[in-house]
Scaffold this active site. Structure first.
Site, short mmCIF file in Angstrom:
data_model
loop_
_atom_site.label_atom_id
_atom_site.label_comp_id
_atom_site.label_asym_id
_atom_site.label_seq_id
_atom_site.Cartn_x
_atom_site.Cartn_y
_atom_site.Cartn_z
N HIS A 142 96.96 25.42 26.11
CA HIS A 142 96.89 24.28 25.09
C HIS A 142 96.64 22.93 26.05
CE1 HIS A 142 99.92 26.94 23.40
NE2 HIS A 142 99.77 26.23 22.34
N SER A 147 101.61 25.45 17.52
CA SER A 147 101.89 25.03 18.82
C SER A 147 101.45 23.61 19.23
CB SER A 147 101.86 26.07 19.89
OG SER A 147 100.32 26.57 19.75
N ASP A 202 98.18 25.49 29.48
CA ASP A 202 98.25 26.71 29.69
C ASP A 202 97.06 27.02 28.63
OD1 ASP A 202 99.36 25.78 27.12
OD2 ASP A 202 101.15 27.03 27.37
#
Ligand SMILES: *[C@@H]1O[C@H](CO)[C@@H](O)[C@H](O)[C@H]1NC(C)=O
Ligand SMILES: *[C@@H]1O[C@H](CO)[C@@H](O)[C@H](O)[C@H]1NC(C)=O
Ligand SMILES: *[C@@H]1O[C@H](CO)[C@@H](O)[C@H](O)[C@H]1NC(C)=O
Length: 331
Positions: A299, A37, A297
């Site tokens: 990340h 991700s 978030d």
């Protein structure tokens, strides 16, 4: 057999090498991206997956793209900045139905993917499949450019990984290759971990970070061994762990005001990953000013990603070594 001739290009002052109707700038360095991700630019938009592994809804992407591109960020991610510094266009996701060019590289990363096929099996593009897709791209490039030119493009290209330390060996087999790795983040300091700290102190969970540390100390040793064994193998490792830690310890030095709480999520430190309200929890909060946050978030925000990309591009060997990406691209 692709026809090979030289041609002056009119738009930029350079000599290009043309194969049929495809012209490569001389000294062209493509960028191939693999991982999870942290690097997924939207591949998961095109597979059957769960909302946990998707970021193709609001408010993802709001800072830059003004639409949810599928990136787990408010805007750009690290590979986007790297492409910019290398004077390449944004590297598109492999599964994007309108993208079949591949001359500048392509992005195979898939949110939720681990080094092991078993990680989120069936819901992500695991690293093995990412490498299989790469093989297909390799074939297409050979078909278009001819074997010799494709080989040059592929051996000059930079391969960027945000996961895995085993599978890239497969990539190496056919000649010189240049690899860039991101080591693991201090995972115990992500907001989702901080909310588990005893007594609600929001401290980092050291046990969780310890595993990342272990991996990170092994990674350069493995790569060093490979460098000694494999001719033409060049690599660099970004110290993602220390760079993020530095931003959390000295946030104001980097212009951040909030080092612990995510910008988007719910609960303490917005540590529940409900950003966008589609992952079981409908409620979520969004911070007022995302550029003040290290994390969007779980990340990094676009702004934090930009700092990390800058370190990877031109940082000293402590944060990016033995080469930085600027050096790898120029080789
Ligand atoms: C996606 O997965 C769900 C749940 O397993 C399944 O019901 C559905 O048929 C799948 N869709 C496609 C297009 O594969
Ligand atoms: C957001 O925060 C940054 C850094 O503190 C500041 O420079 C900027 O003006 C803020 N933007 C808004 C809209 O408040
Ligand atoms: C090739 O590109 C690199 C940067 O990507 C640059 O530093 C180098 O000077 C270029 N070489 C030539 C011959 O243009």
């Amino acid at each position: 057999m692709a026809s090979l001739r030289f041609r002056i290009c009119f738009f930029v002052f350079c000599i290009t090498q043309c194969h049929g109707n495809i012209c490569l700038p001389k000294n062209h360095t493509a960028l191939f991206i693999f991982g999870d991700s942290l690097f997924d630019a939207g591949n998961n938009n095109y597979i059957n997956t769960t909302t946990d592994n998707e970021a193709n809804y609001s408010p993802y992407g709001e800072t830059f793209f003004k639409y949810p591109s599928g990136r787990f960020s408010d805007g750009h991610m690290v590979p986007d900045f790297i492409a910019e510094y290398a004077k390449l266009p944004l590297i598109q996701p492999y599964l994007h139905p309108g993208y079949h060019q591949y001359i500048d590289g392509v992005n195979f990363a898939s949110a939720g993917a681990g080094a092991l096929v078993q990680t989120h099996q069936g819901w992500v593009i695991d690293l093995e499949t990412q490498l299989r897709y790469f093989k297909k791209v390799e074939k297409i490039l050979k078909h278009r450019l001819g074997d010799a030119e494709a080989k040059t493009l592929l051996s000059k290209a930079v391969y960027l990984f945000s996961i895995g330390t085993n599978d890239y060996i497969e990539l190496y087999k056919k000649g010189e290759r240049k690899f860039g790795f991101l080591n693991l983040a201090p995972v115990g300091c992500l907001s989702g971990m901080r909310l588990l700290a005893k007594g609600g102190t929001g401290a980092c969970l050291e046990e969780a970070s310890a595993i990342a540390k272990l991996h990170n100390s092994a990674l350069p040793k493995v790569l060093k061994k490979l460098e000694n064994r494999l001719k033409g193998f060049k690599y660099s490792v970004a110290n993602f762990y220390d760079s993020l830690t530095e931003m959390m310890v000295f946030p104001s030095k980097y212009g951040f005001k909030e080092r612990k709480a995510a910008c988007c999520g719910s609960g303490p430190y917005r540590g529940y990953s409900s950003c966008g309200g589609k992952r079981g929890l409908r409620e979520y909060e969004l911070c007022g000013n995302v550029t003040e946050h290290v994390f969007f978030d779980s990340h990094p925000t676009e702004r934090a990603s930009q700092y990390i990309a800058q370190l990877m591009w031109s940082g000293n060997p402590h944060v990016m070594g033995p080469y930085n990406l600027k050096e790898l691209f120029a080789m």
